[in-house]
Design an enzyme around this catalytic site. Structure first.
Site, PDB file in Angstrom:
ATOM      1  N   SER A 163       0.856  -1.186   0.000  1.00 55.92           N
ATOM      2  CA  SER A 163       0.000   0.000   0.000  1.00 55.92           C
ATOM      3  C   SER A 163       0.891   1.236   0.000  1.00 55.92           C
ATOM      4  CB  SER A 163      -0.947  -0.033   1.209  1.00 55.92           C
ATOM      5  OG  SER A 163      -1.870   1.036   1.155  1.00 55.92           O
ATOM      6  N   HIS A 190      -2.599  -0.934  -3.400  1.00 58.28           N
ATOM      7  CA  HIS A 190      -3.667   0.028  -3.144  1.00 58.28           C
ATOM      8  C   HIS A 190      -3.365   1.323  -3.889  1.00 58.28           C
ATOM      9  CE1 HIS A 190      -4.421  -2.118   0.958  1.00 58.28           C
ATOM     10  NE2 HIS A 190      -4.913  -2.793  -0.064  1.00 58.28           N
ATOM     11  N   MET A 280      -0.120   1.238   5.195  1.00 57.72           N
ATOM     12  CA  MET A 280      -0.851   1.674   6.375  1.00 57.72           C
ATOM     13  C   MET A 280      -2.059   0.772   6.593  1.00 57.72           C
ATOM     14  SD  MET A 280      -2.056   5.562   7.172  1.00 57.72           S
ATOM     15  CE  MET A 280      -0.342   6.073   7.090  1.00 57.72           C
TER      16      MET A 280
END
Length: 343
Positions: A163, A190, A280
């Site tokens: 991510s 992501h 995260m």
């Protein structure tokens, strides 16, 4: 701080930011040169960076900022055409943390969604500690709770996810694998849906492996990286074919690293190989645990090299990590595992 040369867009971004109680606008400048001049005085928590600027462009500005006064940067991209996307992806490689769509106007379709995404990304990235350079670190496999013994088998497929900070990390890991790497690679990153095709194309130009968006019903092939398309889950289905799923997001994520890992655990069992890089939140942690319980080898990026340790930390905490390695060591270890039959 907003860096945007168009007065109209600069005012629009200022309006968007001013409406969010989590954010406070400290400066809005028209050029990278102005941003660099103001940076030491203003010291913003996060920068909204236009990528195409007069004079110094957003890519060079990102490099300069990360070298001189490291600050979280969110790239605001106005186009998904090749040239702009390539600059945006290279800005991520240079240290920017994410890329989001540029708003066009309050009356245009999708404005509210884009405005919400911009504010959320700016707020989240403002919390990320950014440093000039990270050492490779020294790591040993992380101790975790005992799992049921499963006979080790040669890996047949590699699933990898990331991510925040993911694009450069993925480029480094996959760049260490040769074109004839014996396993197919399934990848979740992501990123906003409009940028996924450009991301796959950018990565394809950087690594020896062939990289493209995954197609529903496709059979994964060795030496190929199959990237989850925007806003869709990527799954390995029975029979070893790929499924692109529109099922609901998991933990607010679609594509979800956990859904990918769970599908590999169910389908490949001990022949899976899982990797969870910087990011995260906790996406991927439960899925990596499912893979490890199924007998797969699972690797997490060591804290010393992550931009954000959230996702790997969650996997380690849950006991889903077989080993935790600094980023430069992950690619060579994957190649060794693939070539040595998983020993």
């Amino acid at each position: 701080m907003i860096v945007e040369d168009s007065l109209v867009v600069r005012r629009l971004l200022a309006h968007i930011v001013s409406r969010d109680p989590r954010l406070q606008l400290v400066a809005a400048v028209a050029s990278a040169e102005d941003a660099l001049q103001e940076l030491p005085r203003i010291r913003p928590d996060v920068i909204s960076m236009d990528i195409r600027l007069p004079g110094m462009d957003g890519l060079e500005a990102t490099r300069r900022i990360m070298a001189e006064q490291p600050t979280p940067i969110v790239v605001i991209a106005d186009s998904v055409e090749d040239a702009a996307l390539r600059i945006s992806m290279n800005a991520l490689r240079a240290g920017a943390l994410s890329v989001v769509e540029k708003p066009v106007g309050t009356e245009t379709g999708g404005y509210d969604r884009i405005a919400k995404t911009i504010c959320t990304q700016l707020f989240i990235m403002s919390q990320v500690p950014v440093i000039r350079r990270r050492g490779p670190g020294i790591s040993r496999p992380v101790a975790s709770s005992p799992l049921p013994a499963v006979p080790r088998m040669p890996p047949s497929i590699l699933a990898i996810a990331a991510s925040t900070g993911g694009p450069p990390a993925l480029a480094q890991v996959l760049g260490a694998l040769p074109a004839d790497f014996p396993l197919p690679v399934l990848l979740v990153q992501h990123m906003g849906s409009p940028f996924m095709e450009g991301f796959a194309s950018w990565l394809d130009g950087l690594v020896p492996l062939r990289v493209a968006l995954a197609q529903d019903g496709e059979r994964p092939r060795p030496g190929r990286v199959h990237v989850a398309p925007g806003d869709r889950h990527l799954l390995l289905a029975p029979g070893g074919i790929l499924r692109i799923s529109g099922e609901p997001p998991l933990g607010s994520q679609r594509p979800s690293a956990t859904r990918l890992f769970e599908s590999v655990a169910e389908t490949a069992g001990p022949q899976g190989l899982g990797v969870l890089l910087t990011g995260m939140g906790e996406d991927g942690a439960a899925g990596l645990l499912a893979m490890r319980r199924a007998g797969a080898v699972t690797v997490t990026e060591h804290e010393s090299t992550t931009v954000v340790y959230g996702m790997p930390a969650a996997a380690v905490r849950m006991g889903g990590s077989s080993m935790s390695l600094p980023l430069p060591l992950i690619g060579p270890r994957l190649l060794s595992l693939a070539q040595e039959g998983g020993r």
